[in-house]
Write a protein that holds these residues in place. Structure first.
Motif, PDB file in Angstrom:
ATOM      1  N   TYR A  36       0.824  -1.207   0.000  1.00 27.29           N
ATOM      2  CA  TYR A  36       0.000   0.000   0.000  1.00 27.29           C
ATOM      3  C   TYR A  36       0.861   1.261   0.000  1.00 27.29           C
ATOM      4  CZ  TYR A  36      -3.315   3.553   1.311  1.00 27.29           C
ATOM      5  OH  TYR A  36      -4.073   4.696   1.322  1.00 27.29           O
ATOM      6  N   PHE A  37       1.825   1.339   0.930  1.00 22.31           N
ATOM      7  CA  PHE A  37       2.591   2.572   1.083  1.00 22.31           C
ATOM      8  C   PHE A  37       3.674   2.755   0.018  1.00 22.31           C
ATOM      9  CE2 PHE A  37       0.958   2.164   5.465  1.00 22.31           C
ATOM     10  CZ  PHE A  37       0.269   3.361   5.500  1.00 22.31           C
ATOM     11  N   VAL A  38       4.143   1.674  -0.586  1.00 27.29           N
ATOM     12  CA  VAL A  38       5.197   1.787  -1.594  1.00 27.29           C
ATOM     13  C   VAL A  38       4.615   1.897  -3.002  1.00 27.29           C
ATOM     14  CG1 VAL A  38       7.150   0.557  -2.636  1.00 27.29           C
ATOM     15  CG2 VAL A  38       6.913   0.646  -0.163  1.00 27.29           C
ATOM     16  N   ALA A  39       3.485   1.256  -3.266  1.00 30.48           N
ATOM     17  CA  ALA A  39       2.954   1.238  -4.634  1.00 30.48           C
ATOM     18  C   ALA A  39       1.643   2.007  -4.770  1.00 30.48           C
ATOM     19  CB  ALA A  39       2.762  -0.206  -5.091  1.00 30.48           C
ATOM     20  N   LEU A  40       0.628   1.640  -4.033  1.00 26.34           N
ATOM     21  CA  LEU A  40      -0.704   2.202  -4.265  1.00 26.34           C
ATOM     22  C   LEU A  40      -0.832   3.670  -3.860  1.00 26.34           C
ATOM     23  CD1 LEU A  40      -2.886  -0.827  -3.186  1.00 26.34           C
ATOM     24  CD2 LEU A  40      -2.243  -0.126  -5.475  1.00 26.34           C
ATOM     25  N   ALA A  41      -0.381   4.014  -2.672  1.00 31.20           N
ATOM     26  CA  ALA A  41      -0.527   5.398  -2.218  1.00 31.20           C
ATOM     27  C   ALA A  41       0.246   6.380  -3.098  1.00 31.20           C
ATOM     28  CB  ALA A  41      -0.109   5.519  -0.753  1.00 31.20           C
ATOM     29  N   PRO A  42       1.508   6.109  -3.458  1.00 31.00           N
ATOM     30  CA  PRO A  42       2.197   7.059  -4.339  1.00 31.00           C
ATOM     31  C   PRO A  42       1.541   7.197  -5.717  1.00 31.00           C
ATOM     32  CG  PRO A  42       3.795   5.643  -3.275  1.00 31.00           C
ATOM     33  CD  PRO A  42       2.435   5.099  -2.964  1.00 31.00           C
ATOM     34  N   ILE A  43       1.042   6.123  -6.268  1.00 28.08           N
ATOM     35  CA  ILE A  43       0.367   6.211  -7.566  1.00 28.08           C
ATOM     36  C   ILE A  43      -0.887   7.072  -7.454  1.00 28.08           C
ATOM     37  CG2 ILE A  43      -0.946   4.890  -9.274  1.00 28.08           C
ATOM     38  CD1 ILE A  43       1.106   2.620  -8.835  1.00 28.08           C
ATOM     39  N   GLY A  44      -1.665   6.882  -6.409  1.00 25.26           N
ATOM     40  CA  GLY A  44      -2.858   7.708  -6.199  1.00 25.26           C
ATOM     41  C   GLY A  44      -2.502   9.168  -5.988  1.00 25.26           C
ATOM     42  N   TYR A  45      -1.444   9.419  -5.240  1.00 23.90           N
ATOM     43  CA  TYR A  45      -1.011  10.799  -5.010  1.00 23.90           C
ATOM     44  C   TYR A  45      -0.582  11.454  -6.320  1.00 23.90           C
ATOM     45  CZ  TYR A  45       1.740  14.730  -3.402  1.00 23.90           C
ATOM     46  OH  TYR A  45       2.252  15.986  -3.229  1.00 23.90           O
ATOM     47  N   LEU A  46       0.200  10.741  -7.121  1.00 21.79           N
ATOM     48  CA  LEU A  46       0.648  11.292  -8.400  1.00 21.79           C
ATOM     49  C   LEU A  46      -0.519  11.540  -9.350  1.00 21.79           C
ATOM     50  CD1 LEU A  46       3.905   9.232  -8.989  1.00 21.79           C
ATOM     51  CD2 LEU A  46       3.716  11.660  -8.415  1.00 21.79           C
ATOM     52  N   ARG A  47      -1.485  10.629  -9.379  1.00 22.89           N
ATOM     53  CA  ARG A  47      -2.638  10.823 -10.260  1.00 22.89           C
ATOM     54  C   ARG A  47      -3.442  12.049  -9.847  1.00 22.89           C
ATOM     55  NH1 ARG A  47      -4.995   5.556 -12.937  1.00 22.89           N
ATOM     56  NH2 ARG A  47      -6.374   7.175 -13.669  1.00 22.89           N
ATOM     57  N   PHE A  52      -1.459  15.325 -10.751  1.00 29.19           N
ATOM     58  CA  PHE A  52      -1.475  15.700 -12.157  1.00 29.19           C
ATOM     59  C   PHE A  52      -2.893  15.796 -12.732  1.00 29.19           C
ATOM     60  CE2 PHE A  52       2.821  13.955 -11.625  1.00 29.19           C
ATOM     61  CZ  PHE A  52       3.528  15.100 -11.978  1.00 29.19           C
ATOM     62  N   GLY A  53      -3.901  15.763 -11.871  1.00 26.78           N
ATOM     63  CA  GLY A  53      -5.271  16.022 -12.291  1.00 26.78           C
ATOM     64  C   GLY A  53      -5.964  14.893 -13.015  1.00 26.78           C
ATOM     65  N   ARG A  54      -5.503  13.679 -12.903  1.00 27.15           N
ATOM     66  CA  ARG A  54      -6.130  12.553 -13.598  1.00 27.15           C
ATOM     67  C   ARG A  54      -6.892  11.713 -12.581  1.00 27.15           C
ATOM     68  NH1 ARG A  54      -4.162   8.183 -17.322  1.00 27.15           N
ATOM     69  NH2 ARG A  54      -6.145   7.512 -18.158  1.00 27.15           N
ATOM     70  N   SER A  55      -8.185  11.675 -12.711  1.00 27.03           N
ATOM     71  CA  SER A  55      -9.007  10.882 -11.805  1.00 27.03           C
ATOM     72  C   SER A  55      -9.899   9.963 -12.621  1.00 27.03           C
ATOM     73  CB  SER A  55      -9.873  11.785 -10.928  1.00 27.03           C
ATOM     74  OG  SER A  55     -10.761  10.994 -10.168  1.00 27.03           O
TER      75      SER A  55
END
Length: 137
Positions: A89-100, A103-106
């Motif tokens: 969660y903290f290494v893969a999922l959370a950073p990807i969600g934060y980056l999305r 950069f305004g992509r939802s």
């Protein structure tokens, strides 16, 4: 209230359990010897030989050993499972969600000006509907 009596292992189950662990301990022994960890190699070799002999001589009596081994595995899993999931969660999922979000992509964002999100389809006749419902999955 007394605990229910545990059923004995069948001969096949006991042999399978003992021989599987004996092979694993044998592999650990070889790996330890290769890495020059002689004490660990000797201990795992002795455990493997003991399990091999017990599996050949009294495989139906290995029920308590099997339950203890499975209990150890369950305890290890209760500790390592949440740690592994937290890392994912903290290494893969959370950073990807934060980056999305940064950069305004939802994937849930919708056009507020759209009247509807309904996708029109051509109407089907009764035979097509029946065939579509026969094998839904």
């Amino acid at each position: 209230m007394a605990a229910p009596a545990r059923a004995r292992l069948t001969r096949h189950e006991g042999m399978k359990f003992a021989f599987t662990l004996a092979a694993a301990f044998g592999a650990l022994s070889l790996l330890s010897a290769w890495r020059r960890r002689m004490v660990v190699g000797e201990v795992t070799f002795v455990l493997g030989v003991v399990l091999l002999v017990l599996g050949a001589v009294v495989p139906t009596r290995l029920g308590p050993v099997q339950r203890a081994w499975l209990g150890l595995g369950h305890a290890i899993g209760r500790v390592t499972g949440p740690i592994a999931l937290a890392l994912v969660y903290f290494v893969a999922l959370a950073p990807i969600g934060y980056l999305r979000r940064t950069f305004g992509r939802s994937p849930l964002a919708r056009d507020p000006a759209a009247a509807s999100y309904w996708i029109p389809r051509a109407p089907k006749d009764a035979d097509e509907r029946r065939r579509a419902m026969e094998r839904q999955f």
